[in-house]
Design a protein around this motif. Structure first.
Motif, short mmCIF file in Angstrom:
data_model
loop_
_atom_site.label_atom_id
_atom_site.label_comp_id
_atom_site.label_asym_id
_atom_site.label_seq_id
_atom_site.Cartn_x
_atom_site.Cartn_y
_atom_site.Cartn_z
N VAL A 1 37.70 58.71 108.67
CA VAL A 1 38.49 57.48 108.52
C VAL A 1 38.04 56.72 107.27
N ILE A 2 36.73 56.65 107.06
CA ILE A 2 36.18 55.97 105.89
C ILE A 2 36.63 56.66 104.60
N ASP A 3 36.55 57.99 104.57
CA ASP A 3 36.96 58.75 103.38
C ASP A 3 38.45 58.56 103.11
N ASN A 4 39.26 58.55 104.16
CA ASN A 4 40.70 58.33 104.00
C ASN A 4 40.97 56.95 103.40
N PHE A 5 40.23 55.94 103.85
CA PHE A 5 40.42 54.58 103.33
C PHE A 5 40.10 54.55 101.83
N LYS A 6 39.02 55.21 101.46
CA LYS A 6 38.64 55.23 100.04
C LYS A 6 39.69 55.93 99.18
N SER A 7 40.24 57.03 99.71
CA SER A 7 41.16 57.85 98.90
C SER A 7 42.60 57.36 98.93
N ASN A 8 43.06 56.87 100.10
CA ASN A 8 44.49 56.62 100.30
C ASN A 8 44.87 55.15 100.47
N VAL A 9 43.88 54.25 100.54
CA VAL A 9 44.19 52.83 100.67
C VAL A 9 43.72 52.04 99.45
N LEU A 10 42.47 52.17 99.10
CA LEU A 10 41.93 51.37 98.00
C LEU A 10 42.75 51.48 96.70
N PRO A 11 43.23 52.67 96.32
CA PRO A 11 43.99 52.75 95.06
C PRO A 11 45.34 52.04 95.10
N LEU A 12 45.84 51.69 96.31
CA LEU A 12 47.19 51.11 96.43
C LEU A 12 47.17 49.61 96.72
#
Length: 386
Positions: free
Chosen positions: A221-232
């Motif tokens: 979940v943490i890795d997904n947040f870094k990859s798919n949320v922070l950039p947007l």
């Protein structure tokens, strides 16, 4: 000493103060001219909070601060006690929302005419039990505040209904819209581990989760947040937010003449206020409504919150598509930090989220995003003609 705003928890750091009842009596007397009659400690992650009743309100430094229901004395943790400007912002925000008709605690002025003071707590240890209790808790200076006690039941203590979830959504949206006009330097640049954009920093704390499968889920979940949320995030709307609309921080009152039917009646705990994305505020609220939901499928609960929220602030598409990721991130954040805090201070309250939170996170994470979004939109649409 850390600069203002630099209050990010580090692994291994003990920040919760040790405050025996005799110190509560002393602080109430010395700072507020009050004689304490009863003391009840309230649940808290990092601070010490006490509901007190007093013998005579008329001795308060400002009698306009008198509250018939008693007061909450808050002794802040050693990190937040460094952030004077942030705590002042919290006090001002409560006054601001109160003037806007949103019920919340009111700061009480002390003998110095201030809504907080920095106190050097020198604990006199006299009993063997006290020595054990005080061990590992930092001593030194702590911010002390007194707030009016707002009566009501916490949302956690009553049966959840879709009507209450709808009201939660309304409350979150109304609060954020009201706060759009709130200005205070103290909420700028606040960097703390409970901010949702601090999720990547949770990798320093996941070691506290002993179960390998649960730890792996959190990391995913943490890795997904870094990859798919922070950039947007950059284009999304932001402003001052409460930061912790959970089931312990929302008050309800029973409808007169309708036993068992409740309505939302207050907001508590402004310890996490800062400037951030409205998406985060909404995801945080939804996360906590899901965890204890037993009256319906927990994957339906977000739809009712979203319907209420959408009544006052339309949810943009670029926020809606990130909801699953952000709700899961908050669930993981709460579970990881709960496990870590428990490892430092084994208080059962710190594991409240974990009792149902892991099941909730797995159900949410395993459900495809398209399926979830359709499910939530269908529920929201069911309110259109109501």
């Amino acid at each position: 000493m850390d600069k203002e705003g630099e209050i990010l928890l580090k692994p291994g750091q003990q920040i919760k103060p040790y405050v025996p009842n005799e110190v509560v009596h002393q602080l109430a007397h010395n700072l507020y001219n009050l004689e304490v009659v009863t003391i009840k400690e309230l649940n808290s992650y990092d601070d010490k909070n006490f509901h007190i009743t007093v013998k005579d309100n008329s001795h308060l430094p400002d009698v306009n601060d008198a509250c018939p229901f008693g007061y909450v004395m808050k002794v802040l943790n050693s990190l937040d006690s460094r952030a004077h400007n942030l705590i002042d912002a919290q006090n001002e925000m409560m006054l601001y929302l109160g003037n806007k008709g949103l019920p919340c605690p009111k700061p009480v002025k002390n003998v110095h005419g201030k809504s907080m003071s920095l106190e050097n707590l020198k604990i006199q240890i006299s009993e063997p039990l006290d020595v054990a209790a005080a061990k590992d808790h930092p001593t030194g200076q702590y911010i002390v505040r007194l707030l009016s006690f707002v009566p009501g039941k916490i949302l956690h203590s009553v049966p959840y209904t879709k009507e209450l979830f709808f009201q939660v959504g309304e409350l979150v949206a109304k609060t954020d819209l009201a706060l759009a006009g709130f200005k205070h330097d103290g909420i700028k640049g606040v960097d703390r581990i409970w901010n949702l954009n601090a999720v990547p920093k949770l990798t320093d704390f996941v070691y506290a989760i002993e179960d390998e499968q649960k730890r792996s889920l959190s990391v995913a979940v943490i890795d997904n947040f870094k990859s798919n949320v922070l950039p947007l995030l950059e284009p999304l709307e932001r402003g001052p937010i409460h930061g912790d609309f959970n089931e312990q921080n929302i008050l309800v009152t029973e409808e007169e003449g309708q036993p068992g039917k409740f309505y939302l009646s207050g907001i508590l705990d402004f310890g996490d206020v800062h400037i951030n994305f409205y998406l985060f505020e909404l995801a945080i609220a939804i996360c906590y409504m899901m965890i204890e939901c037993q009256s319906m499928n927990i994957l339906d609960a977000p739809g009712h919150v979203l319907a209420g929220y959408n009544r006052f602030r339309l949810i943009p598409e670029n926020e809606f598509t990130l909801l699953k990721d952000c709700i899961a991130a908050r669930l993981s954040q709460s579970l990881v930090l709960g496990a870590y805090s428990y490892s430092q201070n084994p208080d059962p309250y710190l594991l409240t989220t974990s009792q149902r939170g892991w099941q909730c996170l797995k159900m949410l994470w395993d459900c495809p995003k398209d399926e979830l979004n359709k499910r939530w939109r269908d529920i929201m649409n069911s309110y259109v003609n109501c």
